[in-house]
Design an enzyme around this catalytic site. Sequence first.
Site, PDB file in Angstrom:
ATOM      1  N   LYS A   1       0.851  -1.200   0.000  1.00  0.00           N
ATOM      2  CA  LYS A   1       0.000   0.000   0.000  1.00  0.00           C
ATOM      3  C   LYS A   1       0.886   1.249   0.000  1.00  0.00           C
ATOM      4  O   LYS A   1       1.785   1.387   0.835  1.00  0.00           O
ATOM      5  CB  LYS A   1      -0.866   0.000   1.263  1.00  0.00           C
ATOM      6  CG  LYS A   1      -2.334   0.301   1.075  1.00  0.00           C
ATOM      7  CD  LYS A   1      -3.017   0.294   2.444  1.00  0.00           C
ATOM      8  CE  LYS A   1      -4.496   0.373   2.325  1.00  0.00           C
ATOM      9  NZ  LYS A   1      -5.165   0.464   3.641  1.00  0.00           N
TER      10      LYS A   1
HETATM   11  O1  G3P Z   1      -9.015   1.530   4.505  1.00  0.00           O
HETATM   12  C1  G3P Z   1      -8.903   2.858   4.942  1.00  0.00           C
HETATM   13  C2  G3P Z   1      -9.611   3.008   6.242  1.00  0.00           C
HETATM   14  O2  G3P Z   1      -8.966   2.257   7.251  1.00  0.00           O
HETATM   15  C3  G3P Z   1      -9.741   4.442   6.657  1.00  0.00           C
HETATM   16  O3  G3P Z   1     -10.942   4.539   7.313  1.00  0.00           O
HETATM   17  O4  G3P Z   1     -12.631   5.532   8.805  1.00  0.00           O
HETATM   18  O5  G3P Z   1     -10.167   6.083   9.088  1.00  0.00           O
HETATM   19  O6  G3P Z   1     -11.430   6.979   7.133  1.00  0.00           O
HETATM   20  P1  G3P Z   1     -11.312   5.845   8.134  1.00  0.00           P
END
Ligand code: G3P
Length: 219
Positions: free
Chosen positions: A83
């Site tokens: 990633k």
């Molecule tokens: O896969 C990306 C994810 O982990 C981010 O999620 O809720 O932190 O925007 P969030």
Amino acid sequence: MKLFLDTADRELIKKWVPTGLVDGITTNPTHLSKQGPNSKQVLLDICSMVEGDVSIEVVEKKPEAVAAQAREIANLAQNVVVKIPFSPEYLPVIKQLSQENIKINVTLVFNTLQALMVAKLGVAYISPFAGRLDDIGADGIATIADIVAIKEIYDLKSEILAASIRSVQHWHQSALAGADVATLPPTVFEQAMHHPLTEKGIALFDRDWQKLGKEKLLG
Ligand code: G3P
């Protein structure tokens, strides 16, 4: 639609893999930071717990260090995907790594043209963040739908991985948008399994069956 779990929590992965629905895992530095200091062992364990792709994010900053760390990550296990956040300075690195047949998941993508650029570089996955676009008043799902539309117009091969999924509704909408993958917080994954009418219906069937007083259905 492929379903990935968005977590580095091995207990939760262990819980849900037996459903047969977990096609892969996405991790990121935030997820890993919650699992203690032995990140390498956590990641090796996760790679051994699923057959599908496991995204592991670089933490280096300078392009040449990102490239070196990406190659190191890629060698951890056969199902690793590296990633890398979208950044102009990382585009040459992404191009080079893709040419070396290292599977790349470009993360922190927030518009259609970022997605188009890295799709042209042949990356395996592109991760637009729905929730974080919504957080600033944009429309995350619409962005994912537009990226899917552009993919189809130009027959691009990269898989669109809907990320930053905050709710069952987000998952529903990303599926309707045609995302190839949704990476789901385990809470969202589980929430979607429950519906009050399903549970009510099971209780009613059981009540009516019990009235018959028979122990065996086929006895
Ligand atoms: O896969 C990306 C994810 O982990 C981010 O999620 O809720 O932190 O925007 P969030």
